[in-house]
Design a protein around this motif. Structure first.
Motif, mmCIF file in Angstrom:
data_model
loop_
_atom_site.group_PDB
_atom_site.id
_atom_site.type_symbol
_atom_site.label_atom_id
_atom_site.label_comp_id
_atom_site.label_asym_id
_atom_site.label_seq_id
_atom_site.Cartn_x
_atom_site.Cartn_y
_atom_site.Cartn_z
ATOM 1 N N ALA A 14 47.420 42.949 39.431
ATOM 2 C CA ALA A 14 48.834 42.686 39.169
ATOM 3 C C ALA A 14 49.572 42.180 40.405
ATOM 4 O O ALA A 14 50.751 41.826 40.325
ATOM 5 N N SER A 15 48.892 42.126 41.537
ATOM 6 C CA SER A 15 49.581 41.800 42.791
ATOM 7 C C SER A 15 50.283 40.453 42.749
ATOM 8 O O SER A 15 51.431 40.327 43.187
ATOM 9 N N ARG A 16 49.618 39.421 42.251
ATOM 10 C CA ARG A 16 50.223 38.087 42.241
ATOM 11 C C ARG A 16 51.507 38.079 41.422
ATOM 12 O O ARG A 16 52.520 37.491 41.835
ATOM 13 N N GLY A 50 51.723 53.540 47.268
ATOM 14 C CA GLY A 50 52.337 52.325 47.785
ATOM 15 C C GLY A 50 52.406 51.261 46.708
ATOM 16 O O GLY A 50 51.905 51.448 45.598
ATOM 17 N N PRO A 51 53.023 50.123 47.010
ATOM 18 C CA PRO A 51 53.105 49.024 46.050
ATOM 19 C C PRO A 51 51.734 48.378 45.867
ATOM 20 O O PRO A 51 50.812 48.646 46.645
ATOM 21 N N PRO A 52 51.595 47.515 44.865
ATOM 22 C CA PRO A 52 50.298 46.870 44.618
ATOM 23 C C PRO A 52 50.015 45.697 45.552
ATOM 24 O O PRO A 52 49.523 44.657 45.133
ATOM 25 N N TYR A 53 50.333 45.865 46.819
ATOM 26 C CA TYR A 53 50.046 44.833 47.814
ATOM 27 C C TYR A 53 50.234 45.430 49.197
ATOM 28 O O TYR A 53 50.975 46.403 49.383
ATOM 29 N N ASP A 54 49.554 44.857 50.178
ATOM 30 C CA ASP A 54 49.811 45.163 51.578
ATOM 31 C C ASP A 54 50.814 44.140 52.098
ATOM 32 O O ASP A 54 50.876 43.002 51.605
ATOM 33 N N PHE A 55 51.564 44.532 53.116
ATOM 34 C CA PHE A 55 52.655 43.671 53.566
ATOM 35 C C PHE A 55 52.867 43.819 55.066
ATOM 36 O O PHE A 55 52.787 44.925 55.606
#
Length: 220
Positions: free
Chosen positions: A186-188, A153-158
């Motif tokens: 790296a999320s920010r 998944g991407p480097p964040y939850d959404f």
């Protein structure tokens, strides 16, 4: 406009640079504040909305809204059929299609798309699907963008929530909330520009739904 003179006293130069840095920082903060809260009231940004529980400690939250001159029952059908395979996103189709989304926003309500169910795919792209987390028919559609177990998944939850609220008179408030949970260092760097770009698309979506719902209400 006179250019800044650099042959001034060092203390004055430092003061000028400080003022310039403050102005730039304030402008950036104001722009960020605006794109995270487009159209919403302070109360709406603070309200608990369906879907907040998916990412309770979100690192970044955007709440955007619009008032629609139509009753909720004439707004909800446009929300219910959101999705790449269904009614599209009522935004900039040409821009979404530049990256292969193959989206065409619907101009009328399709009965076959009116009943989303928890657990089913919510497609953004032919090769990218989130999933429906919950549906409160007539009121709220919540999309879960967290990585599925065992899948990258991407480097964040959404999470993504669309909430239809009755407003005074025969009007409606439509709220869209995005919540991002940072999961890596790296999320920010990923989420901040993503939220800024989303503001442009979401504004067009809100206005697209408003235009369609108001036209339908007028015709009715």
């Amino acid at each position: 406009m006179n250019p800044i003179r650099w042959d001034v006293h060092p203390m004055r130069r430092a003061a000028l640079l400080g003022a310039l840095a403050t102005a730039v920082a304030f402008s950036a903060w104001t722009f960020r504040w605006a794109y995270l809260r487009y159209g919403s009231t302070t109360g709406e940004t603070l309200d608990a909305l369906p879907g907040d529980e998916l990412i309770p400690d979100a690192s970044l939250v955007a709440t955007r809204a619009v008032t629609i001159d139509a009753p909720p029952e004439q707004v909800w059908p446009w929300v219910a059929q959101l999705g790449q395979e269904h009614g599209g996103f009522y935004s900039y189709d040409w821009l979404e299609n530049l990256v292969g989304c193959r989206v065409r926003s619907a101009d009328h309500v399709h009965e076959e798309w009116q009943h989303p169910h928890p657990g089913e795919d919510f497609r953004l792209h032919p090769e990218l699907a989130l999933r429906v987390a919950s549906v409160d028919e007539g009121h709220a559609l919540v999309i879960d963008g967290r990585a599925r177990q065992g899948e990258p998944g991407p480097p964040y939850d959404f999470s993504w929530a669309f909430v239809v609220r009755k407003h005074p008179g025969l009007t409606t408030r439509l709220l869209v909330r995005e919540r991002y949970g940072y999961t890596t260092h790296a999320s920010r760097a990923v989420c901040e520009p993503l939220a800024a770009g989303s503001a442009l698309m979401t504004r067009k979506m809100l206005l697209g739904i408003k235009e369609r719902a108001e036209a339908a209400a007028l015709a009715a």
